[in-house]
Design an enzyme around this catalytic site. Structure first.
Site, PDB file in Angstrom:
ATOM      1  CG  ASP A 130      -2.092  -1.045   1.302  1.00 22.37           C
ATOM      2  OD1 ASP A 130      -2.332  -1.636   0.192  1.00 22.37           O
ATOM      3  OD2 ASP A 130      -2.754  -1.151   2.395  1.00 22.37           O
ATOM      4  NE  ARG A 180      -4.453  -1.916  -4.488  1.00 19.88           N
ATOM      5  CZ  ARG A 180      -4.047  -2.243  -3.198  1.00 19.88           C
ATOM      6  NH1 ARG A 180      -3.641  -1.155  -2.546  1.00 19.88           N
ATOM      7  NH2 ARG A 180      -3.927  -3.524  -2.621  1.00 19.88           N
ATOM      8  NE  ARG A 287      -5.892   5.604   5.156  1.00 23.35           N
ATOM      9  CZ  ARG A 287      -5.268   4.722   6.098  1.00 23.35           C
ATOM     10  NH1 ARG A 287      -4.809   5.873   7.396  1.00 23.35           N
ATOM     11  NH2 ARG A 287      -4.911   3.634   6.242  1.00 23.35           N
TER      12      ARG A 287
HETATM   13  P1  FDA Z   1     -14.444   8.684  -4.608  1.00 23.61           P
HETATM   14  O1  FDA Z   1     -13.221   9.124  -3.076  1.00 23.61           O
HETATM   15  O2  FDA Z   1     -14.425  10.252  -5.737  1.00 23.61           O
HETATM   16  O3  FDA Z   1     -15.891   7.744  -4.675  1.00 23.61           O
HETATM   17  C1  FDA Z   1     -16.829   7.826  -5.555  1.00 23.61           C
HETATM   18  C2  FDA Z   1     -17.803   7.164  -5.099  1.00 23.61           C
HETATM   19  O4  FDA Z   1     -17.878   5.837  -4.325  1.00 23.61           O
HETATM   20  C3  FDA Z   1     -18.041   8.497  -3.893  1.00 23.61           C
HETATM   21  O5  FDA Z   1     -19.189   8.843  -4.939  1.00 23.61           O
HETATM   22  C4  FDA Z   1     -19.222   7.196  -3.261  1.00 23.61           C
HETATM   23  O6  FDA Z   1     -19.783   6.980  -3.752  1.00 23.61           O
HETATM   24  C5  FDA Z   1     -18.400   5.912  -2.993  1.00 23.61           C
HETATM   25  N1  FDA Z   1     -17.915   5.609  -2.150  1.00 23.61           N
HETATM   26  C6  FDA Z   1     -15.667   6.689  -1.874  1.00 23.61           C
HETATM   27  N2  FDA Z   1     -15.888   6.146  -1.087  1.00 23.61           N
HETATM   28  C7  FDA Z   1     -15.811   5.611  -0.196  1.00 23.61           C
HETATM   29  C8  FDA Z   1     -16.492   5.894   1.658  1.00 23.61           C
HETATM   30  N3  FDA Z   1     -15.487   5.688   1.551  1.00 23.61           N
HETATM   31  N4  FDA Z   1     -17.722   5.342   1.664  1.00 23.61           N
HETATM   32  C9  FDA Z   1     -19.155   5.036   1.149  1.00 23.61           C
HETATM   33  N5  FDA Z   1     -19.290   5.402   0.053  1.00 23.61           N
HETATM   34  C10 FDA Z   1     -18.040   5.933  -0.999  1.00 23.61           C
HETATM   35  N6  FDA Z   1      -5.624   5.147  -0.912  1.00 23.61           N
HETATM   36  C11 FDA Z   1      -3.437   5.248  -0.718  1.00 23.61           C
HETATM   37  O7  FDA Z   1      -3.919   6.488  -0.442  1.00 23.61           O
HETATM   38  N7  FDA Z   1      -2.826   4.522  -0.260  1.00 23.61           N
HETATM   39  C12 FDA Z   1      -3.304   3.050  -0.864  1.00 23.61           C
HETATM   40  O8  FDA Z   1      -2.269   2.075  -1.282  1.00 23.61           O
HETATM   41  C13 FDA Z   1      -4.882   2.303  -0.951  1.00 23.61           C
HETATM   42  N8  FDA Z   1      -5.518   1.469  -1.539  1.00 23.61           N
HETATM   43  C14 FDA Z   1      -6.741   1.689  -1.814  1.00 23.61           C
HETATM   44  C15 FDA Z   1      -7.315  -0.049  -2.465  1.00 23.61           C
HETATM   45  C16 FDA Z   1      -8.356  -0.258  -2.537  1.00 23.61           C
HETATM   46  C17 FDA Z   1      -8.851  -1.430  -3.169  1.00 23.61           C
HETATM   47  C18 FDA Z   1      -9.612   1.252  -2.709  1.00 23.61           C
HETATM   48  C19 FDA Z   1     -10.453   1.191  -4.356  1.00 23.61           C
HETATM   49  C20 FDA Z   1      -8.727   2.202  -2.638  1.00 23.61           C
HETATM   50  C21 FDA Z   1      -7.156   2.770  -1.758  1.00 23.61           C
HETATM   51  N9  FDA Z   1      -6.778   3.864  -1.649  1.00 23.61           N
HETATM   52  C22 FDA Z   1      -5.403   4.135  -1.396  1.00 23.61           C
HETATM   53  C23 FDA Z   1      -7.750   5.306  -1.416  1.00 23.61           C
HETATM   54  C24 FDA Z   1      -8.568   5.974  -2.287  1.00 23.61           C
HETATM   55  O9  FDA Z   1      -7.139   7.112  -2.183  1.00 23.61           O
HETATM   56  C25 FDA Z   1      -9.595   6.508  -2.247  1.00 23.61           C
HETATM   57  O10 FDA Z   1      -9.467   7.324  -1.281  1.00 23.61           O
HETATM   58  C26 FDA Z   1     -11.228   5.916  -2.394  1.00 23.61           C
HETATM   59  O11 FDA Z   1     -10.751   5.156  -3.267  1.00 23.61           O
HETATM   60  C27 FDA Z   1     -11.963   6.817  -2.890  1.00 23.61           C
HETATM   61  O12 FDA Z   1     -11.451   7.431  -3.831  1.00 23.61           O
HETATM   62  P2  FDA Z   1     -12.380   6.270  -4.895  1.00 23.61           P
HETATM   63  O13 FDA Z   1     -12.044   6.723  -6.404  1.00 23.61           O
HETATM   64  O14 FDA Z   1     -13.142   5.545  -5.251  1.00 23.61           O
HETATM   65  O15 FDA Z   1     -13.545   7.477  -5.437  1.00 23.61           O
END
Ligand code: FDA
Length: 306
Positions: A130, A180, A287
């Site tokens: 990560d 990733r 977070r």
């Molecule tokens: P966005 O935040 O715009 O979300 C899109 C939509 O998804 C929202 O409108 C909502 O509907 C839904 N959603 C998103 N987050 C939600 C929540 N917490 N609760 C409810 N609904 C939610 N970051 C990092 O800095 N280091 C890392 O190693 C990782 N690893 C990682 C692994 C995996 C498998 C994922 C999916 C994510 C990460 N992240 C991460 C977190 C990433 O950086 C980011 O903060 C989140 O994925 C939220 O961003 P989205 O791309 O989902 O878009």
């Protein structure tokens, strides 16, 4: 504003002590965390596999400050690899280098990663490192590259909000390093990170393009997002670059956007669920709250129910 406050609280020991003793908060954690024990995690992975998804588990821990804490996490990570194989479930593992001691001893973290990767290889699985906050970006990439020279079951994470990420992802793709791609979950200053949602999202889509353009053999992209626009953009980019389905996958977090998870699975795209477990769930949960402050309402409902 609220996001900043929540991220600041995620690093506060005092807030953590209050929150983790509050039953409403513990109950709320179960929406995003599979449980506290290894058998909770294995049971969750089994359900996930039975539903047609892949998994990557994360034994929750970060910012270890003593060798004993690191030992505890390494023991758990290595025993998970064996237990998952014996239980016949399919799961990768996600680790944070600060849980392996990076915060106080760089070479301890390298040695522990080597141990975890070797156990994972024996169990036929993969380790994703990560990416944490920007204090650790350079050293995490260095350690990942060094580890990859010995273990081919290692991959890393790139954050689209960092301005440096275009250079990083282009070279990682050319080296064949599995990446990733995420938007980024920490609070970072404007000189190193894009601040607006639009800039981060535009960069995310450019980074997908760059990775597919530069990919050499071994390169495989995990598009980790719950944002349907990023998913559509990644699929369009894969089509433009003629990337076959086995060279990329989607990843989402346990408990978030199950409808989008199902839609991708039903179209036969590999969809991997990130399954956190363990008792150190406070910073992870904060977070998740910061990403979507509307989650505060779920939290309050939960608190009132108890
Ligand atoms: P966005 O935040 O715009 O979300 C899109 C939509 O998804 C929202 O409108 C909502 O509907 C839904 N959603 C998103 N987050 C939600 C929540 N917490 N609760 C409810 N609904 C939610 N970051 C990092 O800095 N280091 C890392 O190693 C990782 N690893 C990682 C692994 C995996 C498998 C994922 C999916 C994510 C990460 N992240 C991460 C977190 C990433 O950086 C980011 O903060 C989140 O994925 C939220 O961003 P989205 O791309 O989902 O878009």
């Amino acid at each position: 504003m609220l996001r900043r406050l929540i991220l600041a609280l995620s690093r506060s020991g005092a807030a953590q002590r209050v929150a983790t003793h509050f039953p409403g908060f513990r109950g709320f954690s179960r929406r995003f965390v599979a449980g506290e024990t290894q058998s909770d995690a294995i049971a969750a992975v089994r359900r996930i596999n039975d539903d047609g998804y892949e998994a990557t588990v994360s034994f929750l821990g970060e910012d270890a400050s003593t060798p004993d804490e690191v030992d505890r996490d390494v023991t758990e990570l290595t025993s998970f690899a064996t237990a998952a194989r014996n239980a016949g479930v399919r799961s990768h593992m996600s680790v944070k280098l600060t849980q392996l001691g990076l915060g106080f001893d760089h070479s301890l973290a390298e040695r522990c990663l080597d141990t975890v990767a070797a156990h994972a290889a024996d169990a036929g699985t993969f380790v994703r490192i990560d990416m944490e906050d920007s204090r650790y970006t350079v050293v995490t990439l260095e350690i990942a590259r060094a580890a990859r020279r010995t273990h081919d079951n290692i991959g890393v994470v790139i954050q689209a909000y960092l301005r440096r990420s275009a250079d990083d992802i282009a070279s990682l793709a050319a080296e064949g390093m599995p990446v990733r791609l995420v938007k980024g979950a920490y609070r970072e200053p404007p000189d190193i990170a894009f601040q607006s949602k639009r800039e981060v999202e535009d960069n995310f889509l450019q980074l997908v393009d760059l990775y597919f353009e530069r990919a050499s053999p071994g390169a495989r992209l995990a598009v980790a997002t719950h944002d349907p626009r990023m998913v559509r953009g990644a699929l369009a980019s894969a089509r433009r670059h003629g990337v076959p389905r086995n060279r990329f996958e989607f990843q989402m977090l346990y408990g978030i956007r199950p409808g989008l998870q199902r839609a991708l699975r039903d179209r036969s795209y590999t969809t991997r669920i990130y399954v956190p477990y363990g008792s150190h769930w406070y910073p992870y949960l904060m977070r998740r709250l910061a990403e979507r402050p509307a989650n505060l309402w779920f939290f309050l409902q939960n608190a009132f129910r108890r």
